[in-house]
Design an enzyme around this catalytic site. Sequence first.
Site, PDB file in Angstrom:
ATOM      1  N   ASP A  27       0.833  -1.203   0.000  1.00  0.00           N
ATOM      2  CA  ASP A  27       0.000   0.000   0.000  1.00  0.00           C
ATOM      3  C   ASP A  27       0.869   1.255   0.000  1.00  0.00           C
ATOM      4  OD1 ASP A  27      -2.433   1.319  -0.011  1.00  0.00           O
ATOM      5  OD2 ASP A  27      -2.569   1.381   2.175  1.00  0.00           O
ATOM      6  N   HIS A  44       1.931   3.513  -9.163  1.00  0.00           N
ATOM      7  CA  HIS A  44       1.639   2.098  -9.455  1.00  0.00           C
ATOM      8  C   HIS A  44       2.759   1.482 -10.298  1.00  0.00           C
ATOM      9  CE1 HIS A  44      -2.108   2.423  -7.436  1.00  0.00           C
ATOM     10  NE2 HIS A  44      -2.619   3.279  -8.298  1.00  0.00           N
ATOM     11  N   LEU A 138       9.727 -21.300  -5.048  1.00  0.00           N
ATOM     12  CA  LEU A 138       8.859 -20.322  -4.382  1.00  0.00           C
ATOM     13  C   LEU A 138       7.502 -20.365  -5.062  1.00  0.00           C
ATOM     14  CD1 LEU A 138       8.492 -17.737  -2.495  1.00  0.00           C
ATOM     15  CD2 LEU A 138       9.037 -16.395  -4.535  1.00  0.00           C
TER      16      LEU A 138
HETATM   17  C1  IPE Z   1      -5.506  -2.670  -0.230  1.00  0.00           C
HETATM   18  O1  IPE Z   1      -5.195  -1.341  -0.292  1.00  0.00           O
HETATM   19  C2  IPE Z   1      -5.509  -3.272  -1.618  1.00  0.00           C
HETATM   20  C3  IPE Z   1      -4.199  -3.440  -2.260  1.00  0.00           C
HETATM   21  C4  IPE Z   1      -3.052  -3.078  -1.751  1.00  0.00           C
HETATM   22  C5  IPE Z   1      -4.229  -4.078  -3.545  1.00  0.00           C
HETATM   23  P1  IPE Z   1      -6.319  -0.205  -0.354  1.00  0.00           P
HETATM   24  O2  IPE Z   1      -5.581   1.076  -0.459  1.00  0.00           O
HETATM   25  O3  IPE Z   1      -7.288  -0.498  -1.443  1.00  0.00           O
HETATM   26  O4  IPE Z   1      -7.055  -0.361   1.044  1.00  0.00           O
HETATM   27  P2  IPE Z   1      -7.872   0.702   1.898  1.00  0.00           P
HETATM   28  O5  IPE Z   1      -8.918   1.303   0.995  1.00  0.00           O
HETATM   29  O6  IPE Z   1      -6.895   1.746   2.361  1.00  0.00           O
HETATM   30  O7  IPE Z   1      -8.428  -0.075   3.032  1.00  0.00           O
HETATM   31  C1  IPE Z   2      -1.809   0.267  -3.272  1.00  0.00           C
HETATM   32  O1  IPE Z   2      -1.538   1.617  -3.313  1.00  0.00           O
HETATM   33  C2  IPE Z   2      -1.970  -0.312  -4.652  1.00  0.00           C
HETATM   34  C3  IPE Z   2      -3.333  -0.723  -4.955  1.00  0.00           C
HETATM   35  C4  IPE Z   2      -4.385  -0.535  -4.231  1.00  0.00           C
HETATM   36  C5  IPE Z   2      -3.483  -1.418  -6.211  1.00  0.00           C
HETATM   37  P1  IPE Z   2      -2.714   2.700  -3.266  1.00  0.00           P
HETATM   38  O2  IPE Z   2      -3.118   3.048  -4.661  1.00  0.00           O
HETATM   39  O3  IPE Z   2      -3.812   2.241  -2.410  1.00  0.00           O
HETATM   40  O4  IPE Z   2      -1.957   3.912  -2.638  1.00  0.00           O
HETATM   41  P2  IPE Z   2      -2.513   4.905  -1.533  1.00  0.00           P
HETATM   42  O5  IPE Z   2      -2.954   4.087  -0.370  1.00  0.00           O
HETATM   43  O6  IPE Z   2      -3.663   5.653  -2.158  1.00  0.00           O
HETATM   44  O7  IPE Z   2      -1.347   5.786  -1.228  1.00  0.00           O
HETATM   45 MG    MG Z   3      -4.158   2.419  -0.395  1.00  0.00          MG
END
Ligand code: IPE
Ligand code: IPE
Ligand code: MG
Length: 249
Positions: A27, A44, A138
Amino acid sequence: MTTNFATQVTLPKSSRAPGLHVALIPDGNGRWATSRGLARAVGHRRGVRPVREAAEAAPSLGISTLSVYGFSSDNWKRPEPEVREILGCIREFVASERARCVRDGVRLTVIGRRDRLPRDLVAAIEETERATARCAALHLRLAVDYSARGEIVAAARRSAAPPDARAFDGLLGADLGGRSPDVDLLVRTGGEQRLSDFMLWECAYAELVFLDVPWPDFRRAHLGAAVDDFRLRERRFGGLPRGAASPAT
Ligand code: IPE
Ligand code: IPE
Ligand code: MG
């Protein structure tokens, strides 16, 4: 007879597995980008390399299964261009890592729903799964259009019409457990301390590590430190601490 409760604890399957099952919630891509004045998409794209690094480092850290949250079923709520970007990164990763996975003995599989994914992504997934099916150094599992609640509901449906509640528990556990080993260690980057519907069943006794580092900055040293932290923890699975067996009183 003195009952030594501690010795009666039956370790769950994962503890007897050849290596650790580590789950990663990568995240913080979006915040990494916006804090630099960049588009979220850049975050991303910069999030791909750390996944590769984690997979490369995993076997030497004693990890035999690495489950990475790539795209949650709730991520469909995001604007369509961002969804397209994330799924594009996943397709690119799954296709471009194929040869490396075969070379390094990494079995790559994808968990989650496939019926809502773009066809070219499903094709890339199927080809990589086929190419890496016999690899054993793995097991890298990417979760795409994944919802832990959705998985549990699907398993419940498959366990159809059991004769009694105990049989139902057994069937459901065997179904979910047969698909995925218990998680030993879950690591989430990006500062949030929640599971966001990731592997709820398998994380029943997982050790949790939350890091403030945003995912694009995650390096193998972070994974190594998380595993070191994990190895210092005492897992009890509801039993007593080691050496705490007391005389029966
Ligand atoms: C969880 O992150 C999903 C992934 C990392 C793929 P999110 O950013 O979507 O989760 P919330 O919304 O903060 O809970
Ligand atoms: C996690 O990073 C990746 C996915 C959910 C695919 P985020 O896109 O949720 O990044 P933040 O949490 O908004 O910084
Ligand atoms: Mg996020």
